[in-house]
Design an enzyme around this catalytic site. Structure first.
Site, PDB file in Angstrom:
ATOM      1  N   CYS A   1       0.825  -1.210   0.000  1.00 30.02           N
ATOM      2  CA  CYS A   1       0.000   0.000   0.000  1.00 30.02           C
ATOM      3  C   CYS A   1       0.864   1.267   0.000  1.00 30.02           C
ATOM      4  O   CYS A   1       1.561   1.547   0.981  1.00 30.02           O
ATOM      5  CB  CYS A   1      -0.912  -0.043   1.229  1.00 30.02           C
TER       6      CYS A   1
ATOM      7  N   CYS B   1       0.052   3.742   2.779  1.00 33.71           N
ATOM      8  CA  CYS B   1       0.524   3.194   4.064  1.00 33.71           C
ATOM      9  C   CYS B   1       2.010   3.487   4.246  1.00 33.71           C
ATOM     10  O   CYS B   1       2.445   3.884   5.328  1.00 33.71           O
ATOM     11  CB  CYS B   1       0.293   1.679   4.132  1.00 33.71           C
TER      12      CYS B   1
END
Length: 145
Positions: free
Chosen positions: A69, A72
């Site tokens: 991600c 993230c």
């Protein structure tokens, strides 16, 4: 006598009783001797998450994330910065949703990053999407009053 606060070590996940008046002294874990309230982030697993949440008297902020991600990864240093700012007040933890799929399913994680704030082992607030350290701190202040 000062009130005792249970703090879960972010390194070995053992519960420690610390006088509330000593939290600013950056106490060490009785088991592994590493710092308890230095802004370190606990790495949680399916097996360890419930215990970590249940044993902590501090509010716990969990970042549900995944290695693939992009947002993230971008938020990781911001989360670390906020963890240092809130050391001794809020415990910070991360849960990799790829490795801890049971916990991710239990908490209904549909998008990442998702932050969940827990108190007494119960969810009290949730926020999805990447945030800067200042945004994260403002959100925490709003949740903690």
């Amino acid at each position: 006598m000062s009130e005792l606060v249970h703090i879960v070590c972010p390194h070995c996940q053992k519960a420690n009783r610390v006088p509330a008046s000593r939290l600013q002294d950056r106490p060490n874990c009785g088991a592994c001797k590493k710092p308890l309230a230095s802004g370190d982030i606990a790495e949680l697993s399916d097996a360890g998450m419930a215990g970590f949440l249940a044993k902590s008297d501090l509010p716990v902020l969990v970042d549900f994330w995944a290695s693939w991600c992009g947002p993230c990864k971008a938020m990781a240093p911001e989360f670390q910065s906020a963890a240092r700012d809130w050391a001794g007040t809020v415990a910070f933890a991360k849960l990799n949703t790829e490795q801890a799929q049971q916990a991710a399913a239990q908490y209904g994680i549909r998008s990442i990053p998702t932050l969940i704030l827990f108190r007494g082992g119960r969810e009290v607030a949730r926020q999805s999407g990447a945030m800067s350290a200042s945004q994260l701190s403002a959100w925490l202040r709003g949740q903690l009053g």
